[in-house]
Write a protein that holds these residues in place. Structure first.
Motif, PDB file in Angstrom:
ATOM      1  N   VAL A 133       0.826  -0.879  -0.006  1.00  0.00           N
ATOM      2  CA  VAL A 133       0.351   0.039   0.082  1.00  0.00           C
ATOM      3  C   VAL A 133       0.882   1.149   0.030  1.00  0.00           C
ATOM      4  CG1 VAL A 133      -1.910   1.106   1.191  1.00  0.00           C
ATOM      5  CG2 VAL A 133      -1.741  -1.319   1.178  1.00  0.00           C
ATOM      6  N   SER A 134       0.788   2.090  -0.953  1.00  0.00           N
ATOM      7  CA  SER A 134       1.709   3.090  -1.116  1.00  0.00           C
ATOM      8  C   SER A 134       1.893   4.096  -0.088  1.00  0.00           C
ATOM      9  CB  SER A 134       1.401   3.981  -2.383  1.00  0.00           C
ATOM     10  OG  SER A 134       0.169   4.318  -2.315  1.00  0.00           O
ATOM     11  N   SER A 135       0.627   4.401   0.752  1.00  0.00           N
ATOM     12  CA  SER A 135       0.677   5.389   1.669  1.00  0.00           C
ATOM     13  C   SER A 135       1.387   4.739   2.858  1.00  0.00           C
ATOM     14  CB  SER A 135      -1.004   5.377   2.295  1.00  0.00           C
ATOM     15  OG  SER A 135      -1.622   4.451   2.610  1.00  0.00           O
ATOM     16  N   GLY A 197      -3.748   1.933  -2.593  1.00  0.00           N
ATOM     17  CA  GLY A 197      -3.075   3.248  -2.564  1.00  0.00           C
ATOM     18  C   GLY A 197      -3.064   3.868  -4.362  1.00  0.00           C
TER      19      GLY A 197
END
Length: 372
Positions: A133-135, A197
């Motif tokens: 998840v990019s966050s 994300g």
């Protein structure tokens, strides 16, 4: 860079200087190119290849610094791992704290991510890169995702040093095949699918996922075995390696993302790295000069502060200096000077203090690991 294998101390100062070149490539990725032509922007946007250099360097230097002592039983896993934590943690925590503050205080003009206990814990314990998840993997100070990968490499390294050269090569080639097949399958069946994300799943799997990025670390370990046997490339290969690197960066946008993030750059950056191990070559001498060695020593700080530094300068300084040709060197100089200051005043003293605590009375007898 002083690295030690057994009793022999070897100076590889050019690798320290090269670290700043690699950090400069990454700096170009996050610079906001507004007024430059397509060629400059195309090359700069591929600067993330500098991370591959850092991962290969890590495998090479750790092998040179620790292999003999680990195999001889004079370096325990506890001491080794604490030394690696001492290398990363002072700067990681320091550069992460402002983002933690901004997220808690909801200062969206500076940092727009909301505070999350889970993201914070994962980041500060070097686990963020395992979550697709990019966050999360870009939480707090975004460049710190690579430290999560490095910590995984460090843990694996303690077991990998026991492998014979032949087995190490086999493992490296085997993982390379796994990455290639995975890239092919993802390209065919998933493409640019985003599960979580802001980025496609392929971005996490091939650019961030520690289990695949360890391939470059393994290449560094293999290169050390080749270098230790006395194999050197002609000095003329050095300028050729730059030509091939920048040609690859120019052609890279046409390469499918799963391959571009994983295997496309690996042969080129491997040649680039190994070419600079040739003693006496012109560029080896250039990168061994004191100014570049100083910048190389400060490159870890430079790497961790460059993105927030650029963000702040884009807000407060960019409006008065709109041209890339002026703003790029100005922002680069400001970031470099701040990084040197941070290295001298904080990183080096903090790291030495932590390593002295780990080593105790043996600290004066151990090698300088400030750049490993």
């Amino acid at each position: 860079m002083n690295v030690t294998d057994g009793a022999a101390k070897v100076r590889l100062e050019q690798l320290t200087g090269l670290r700043f070149f690699a950090a400069l490539l990454v700096f170009g990725v996050h610079f906001r190119w507004d007024t430059s032509g397509d060629f400059v922007k195309t090359i700069a946007e591929q600067g993330y290849v500098g991370v591959s250099f850092f991962f290969i360097l890590s495998g090479f230097v750790l092998t040179q610094s620790y292999k003999t002592r680990i195999l001889a039983g004079t370096m325990s896993f506890r001491d080794y791992f604490l030394l690696r934590i001492a290398r990363l943690t002072p700067l990681h925590f320091l550069t992460g704290l402002p983002f933690l503050y901004f997220s808690i205080m909801q200062v969206e003009a500076i940092y727009s991510e909301e505070f999350s206990v889970i993201k914070t814990v994962l980041n500060l314990t070097y686990l963020q890169s395992w979550i697709p998840v990019s966050s999360i993997y870009f939480s707090l100070n975004a460049p710190s995702w690579s430290l999560s990968d490095e910590m995984f490499f460090y843990v694996c390294f303690f077991g990998l040093v026991a492998f014979s050269p032949r087995k190490l090569v086999a493992v490296t080639l085997g993982l390379g095949v796994v990455v290639f097949v995975s890239a092919l399958l993802v390209q065919v069946f998933l493409g640019d699918v985003i599960f979580f994300g802001k980025y496609p799943f392929s971005h996490w799997l091939f650019y961030v996922f520690p289990g695949f990025r360890i391939l470059e670390f393994l290449v560094g370990m293999v290169l050390h075995e080749v270098w230790r046997r006395g194999v050197r490339l002609p000095g003329a290969v050095q300028p050729l390696s730059y030509l091939l690197l920048f040609l690859a960066m120019w052609l890279a946008p046409d390469v499918p993302d799963p391959f571009r993030y994983s295997l496309f750059y690996l042969p080129v950056i491997t040649l680039f790295f190994y070419a600079h191990l040739t003693e006496g070559a012109a560029l080896t001498r250039v990168f061994s000069t004191r100014p570049l060695v100083l910048l190389g020593n400060a490159s870890f700080a430079f790497y961790l502060v460059h993105q927030p530094s650029l963000h702040l300068m884009n807000i407060f300084l960019r409006p008065s200096i709109p041209a890339d040709i002026v703003f790029f060197p100005v922002s680069l100089c400001i970031t470099a000077v701040f990084s040197i200051f941070l290295y001298r005043i904080y990183e080096m003293p903090a790291e030495r203090a932590l390593k002295s605590w780990v080593k105790g009375k043996r600290s004066a007898q151990t090698p300088n690991e400030a750049t490993s």
